[in-house]
Design a protein around this motif. Sequence first.
Motif, mmCIF file in Angstrom:
data_model
loop_
_atom_site.group_PDB
_atom_site.id
_atom_site.type_symbol
_atom_site.label_atom_id
_atom_site.label_comp_id
_atom_site.label_asym_id
_atom_site.label_seq_id
_atom_site.Cartn_x
_atom_site.Cartn_y
_atom_site.Cartn_z
ATOM 1 N N GLU A 10 0.821 -1.210 0.000
ATOM 2 C CA GLU A 10 0.000 0.000 0.000
ATOM 3 C C GLU A 10 0.857 1.263 0.000
ATOM 4 O OE1 GLU A 10 -2.447 -3.220 0.582
ATOM 5 O OE2 GLU A 10 -0.751 -2.735 1.865
ATOM 6 N N LEU A 11 1.927 1.251 0.789
ATOM 7 C CA LEU A 11 2.797 2.419 0.834
ATOM 8 C C LEU A 11 3.510 2.609 -0.495
ATOM 9 C CD1 LEU A 11 3.849 4.771 2.419
ATOM 10 C CD2 LEU A 11 5.550 3.273 3.481
ATOM 11 N N ALA A 12 3.927 1.511 -1.137
ATOM 12 C CA ALA A 12 4.568 1.611 -2.450
ATOM 13 C C ALA A 12 3.621 2.243 -3.466
ATOM 14 C CB ALA A 12 5.020 0.229 -2.925
ATOM 15 N N ASP B 1 1.684 6.974 -6.620
ATOM 16 C CA ASP B 1 0.646 7.968 -6.944
ATOM 17 C C ASP B 1 1.155 9.386 -6.706
ATOM 18 O OD1 ASP B 1 -1.090 5.922 -7.569
ATOM 19 O OD2 ASP B 1 -2.139 5.946 -5.633
ATOM 20 N N ASN B 2 1.885 9.578 -5.603
ATOM 21 C CA ASN B 2 2.436 10.902 -5.317
ATOM 22 C C ASN B 2 3.456 11.314 -6.372
ATOM 23 O OD1 ASN B 2 0.905 11.232 -2.984
ATOM 24 N ND2 ASN B 2 2.471 10.401 -1.649
ATOM 25 N N PHE B 3 4.269 10.364 -6.812
ATOM 26 C CA PHE B 3 5.250 10.685 -7.848
ATOM 27 C C PHE B 3 4.567 11.172 -9.118
ATOM 28 C CE2 PHE B 3 7.269 9.249 -11.778
ATOM 29 C CZ PHE B 3 8.435 10.003 -11.742
ATOM 30 N N ARG B 4 3.494 10.489 -9.513
ATOM 31 C CA ARG B 4 2.783 10.909 -10.728
ATOM 32 C C ARG B 4 2.207 12.318 -10.573
ATOM 33 N NH1 ARG B 4 1.262 5.390 -10.976
ATOM 34 N NH2 ARG B 4 -0.681 5.791 -9.829
ATOM 35 N N SER B 5 1.759 12.643 -9.367
ATOM 36 C CA SER B 5 1.211 13.980 -9.136
ATOM 37 C C SER B 5 2.304 15.044 -9.170
ATOM 38 C CB SER B 5 0.482 14.025 -7.790
ATOM 39 O OG SER B 5 -0.620 13.152 -7.768
ATOM 40 N N ARG C 299 -6.663 -6.469 -1.499
ATOM 41 C CA ARG C 299 -6.336 -5.399 -0.559
ATOM 42 C C ARG C 299 -6.705 -4.039 -1.135
ATOM 43 N NH1 ARG C 299 -0.419 -7.302 1.691
ATOM 44 N NH2 ARG C 299 -0.296 -5.151 2.399
ATOM 45 N N GLN C 300 -6.395 -3.847 -2.406
ATOM 46 C CA GLN C 300 -6.694 -2.564 -3.030
ATOM 47 C C GLN C 300 -8.193 -2.356 -3.166
ATOM 48 O OE1 GLN C 300 -3.899 -0.808 -3.411
ATOM 49 N NE2 GLN C 300 -5.159 1.008 -3.769
ATOM 50 N N ALA C 301 -8.926 -3.438 -3.483
ATOM 51 C CA ALA C 301 -10.380 -3.327 -3.601
ATOM 52 C C ALA C 301 -11.007 -2.967 -2.254
ATOM 53 C CB ALA C 301 -10.964 -4.641 -4.124
ATOM 54 N N ALA C 302 -10.512 -3.598 -1.168
ATOM 55 C CA ALA C 302 -11.042 -3.291 0.165
ATOM 56 C C ALA C 302 -10.766 -1.839 0.540
ATOM 57 C CB ALA C 302 -10.422 -4.236 1.196
ATOM 58 N N LEU C 303 -9.566 -1.361 0.234
ATOM 59 C CA LEU C 303 -9.208 0.020 0.546
ATOM 60 C C LEU C 303 -10.061 1.002 -0.258
ATOM 61 C CD1 LEU C 303 -7.405 2.009 2.038
ATOM 62 C CD2 LEU C 303 -5.667 1.683 0.270
ATOM 63 N N ASN C 304 -10.251 0.717 -1.537
ATOM 64 C CA ASN C 304 -11.065 1.604 -2.379
ATOM 65 C C ASN C 304 -12.519 1.626 -1.911
ATOM 66 O OD1 ASN C 304 -8.862 2.249 -3.967
ATOM 67 N ND2 ASN C 304 -9.296 0.689 -5.516
ATOM 68 N N ASN C 305 -13.062 0.456 -1.537
ATOM 69 C CA ASN C 305 -14.435 0.398 -1.038
ATOM 70 C C ASN C 305 -14.598 1.231 0.222
ATOM 71 O OD1 ASN C 305 -15.341 -1.273 -3.087
ATOM 72 N ND2 ASN C 305 -15.043 -3.158 -1.922
ATOM 73 N N PHE C 306 -13.586 1.186 1.077
ATOM 74 C CA PHE C 306 -13.641 1.954 2.322
ATOM 75 C C PHE C 306 -13.583 3.450 2.034
ATOM 76 C CE2 PHE C 306 -11.492 3.644 6.221
ATOM 77 C CZ PHE C 306 -12.515 3.375 7.112
ATOM 78 N N LYS C 307 -12.675 3.858 1.155
ATOM 79 C CA LYS C 307 -12.549 5.277 0.825
ATOM 80 C C LYS C 307 -13.821 5.825 0.177
ATOM 81 C CE LYS C 307 -7.505 5.576 0.231
ATOM 82 N NZ LYS C 307 -6.412 5.868 -0.721
ATOM 83 N N ALA D 187 -1.602 -1.977 7.378
ATOM 84 C CA ALA D 187 -2.100 -0.608 7.492
ATOM 85 C C ALA D 187 -1.030 0.433 7.241
ATOM 86 C CB ALA D 187 -2.714 -0.383 8.872
ATOM 87 N N ARG D 188 0.254 0.064 7.371
ATOM 88 C CA ARG D 188 1.312 1.050 7.138
ATOM 89 C C ARG D 188 1.271 1.483 5.681
ATOM 90 N NH1 ARG D 188 6.063 2.850 9.960
ATOM 91 N NH2 ARG D 188 5.162 1.791 11.752
ATOM 92 N N GLY D 189 1.045 2.743 5.459
ATOM 93 C CA GLY D 189 0.950 3.265 4.091
ATOM 94 C C GLY D 189 -0.458 3.565 3.655
ATOM 95 N N ILE D 190 -1.465 3.148 4.433
ATOM 96 C CA ILE D 190 -2.836 3.500 4.088
ATOM 97 C C ILE D 190 -3.034 4.994 4.317
ATOM 98 C CG2 ILE D 190 -5.246 3.250 4.771
ATOM 99 C CD1 ILE D 190 -4.734 0.343 5.372
ATOM 100 N N ASP D 191 -3.465 5.696 3.299
ATOM 101 C CA ASP D 191 -3.642 7.146 3.381
ATOM 102 C C ASP D 191 -5.113 7.462 3.160
ATOM 103 O OD1 ASP D 191 -3.193 9.821 3.561
ATOM 104 O OD2 ASP D 191 -2.307 10.046 1.579
ATOM 105 N N ILE D 192 -5.815 7.797 4.229
ATOM 106 C CA ILE D 192 -7.249 8.086 4.154
ATOM 107 C C ILE D 192 -7.480 9.486 4.701
ATOM 108 C CG2 ILE D 192 -9.559 7.350 4.860
ATOM 109 C CD1 ILE D 192 -8.276 4.566 5.406
#
Length: 433
Positions: free
Chosen positions: A86-88, A93-97, A284-292, A306-311
């Motif tokens: 998740e942190l990777a 994503d931050n790099f692309r921004s 994992r990504q689907a669960a995180l996206n559903n939560f967000k 959870a390390r790297g989860i940014d909500i």
Amino acid sequence: MTFEQLKLSPPILKALAKENYTQPTPIQEQAIPPVLAGRDLFGCAQTGTGKTAAFLLPIIQLLSAQQGRPSGKRVIRSLILTPTRELAIQISDNFRSYGRFLNLRSAVILGGVPQKAQEQALEQGMDILIATPGRLIDLMNQGFADLRHVQILVLDEADRMLDMGFIHDMRRIIAKLPAKRQTLFFSATMPPEITSLVDSLLTNPMKIEITPVSSTAERIKQTLYFVDKPNKLPLLIDLLQDPSIESALVFTRTKHGADRLVRGLTKAKITAQAIHGDKSQNARQAALNNFKQGVTRMLVATDIAARGIDIEELSHVINYNLPNIPETYVHRIGRTGRAGLSGIAISFCEYEEIPYLKDIEKLIKQNIPVIGDHPYPMTMKESTPTAVRETKTSVTSSEGSVTRGARKGTNRNDAAGRKETSEGPGRRWKRRS
């Protein structure tokens, strides 16, 4: 201080404006100038302080300022090692921004997904490679990853990588890098192992320490429930009847505990999904996206996942199990106090976790307020143990007390190699009638 005063290039400033970044955080303000100057750096800063931008922005500027890339394919100019998938992904994503107006190429190497696309990316070469240690070692062993041209190395969340047992992988990776390089080292805590690693890897580094870990707890409203293990789920379901808890990140100690809790919540018609190391990356990504997106109300996670989860603006964190490392408690509740925001942290404490509570309160230099007026307190069977009497927030007669059981909790290692304390099954308590 402004980003312009940090002497960042116009394309980067334009990208920051797009992201509505108006003022650098303390870690960015202090880290960006020495990194731009080519110095090694050791930054001690917890999650939520803006440290990703603190190393990505100057790296993007340094790489974009160079005239042309090294000749040949498979060249990697900068390597960012991070402990979790998740942190990777978040760093990518931050790099692309941040680099959207510059012609730089990046790739993410992580486990849990097929490696074919990662092989192809490595074959083409890139400016920045963001990787978890395990998958990178696999690709190195297969001859796909060539690290001989790396100019800048970043070790992010180094303390967590040590906790997860990545120290040998880290050393194997670093051994393949050029001796002459710039190294940036970030950690949320400074145990002796981290200090030793810094001394061995960095040359005359700039050292920056931002916000002592204990101070995060000061802006977060914390509450504590003493509760028997069998009554934790009923108590959680009761608390979730409060509509103000629209969503919450719930921490369990083990992966099996996370799955078990999700089943219990689902049975109670509370939408929940688990995120931990046994889940595939897509799951994992689907669960995180559903939560967000609000599809799932509860996201149940282990510390490692959870390390790297940014909500953004997460209002509640619930400690279903107290962690056995006090700094971990601060990192957990800090998920709801990011970037200076306030939040609410609710913790459950059973008998075996009382020593963890004492360590946590010692670290944060405050007693966590105990909520005693609830239907599921711990109750006394024989006599109140010394451990309870000595806690700062002792269990009073009105809240009930606990008795020693026949067996202590056992120790076991999780899949990542980290030693954790189990929920000892030998305590015999009963619910107060």
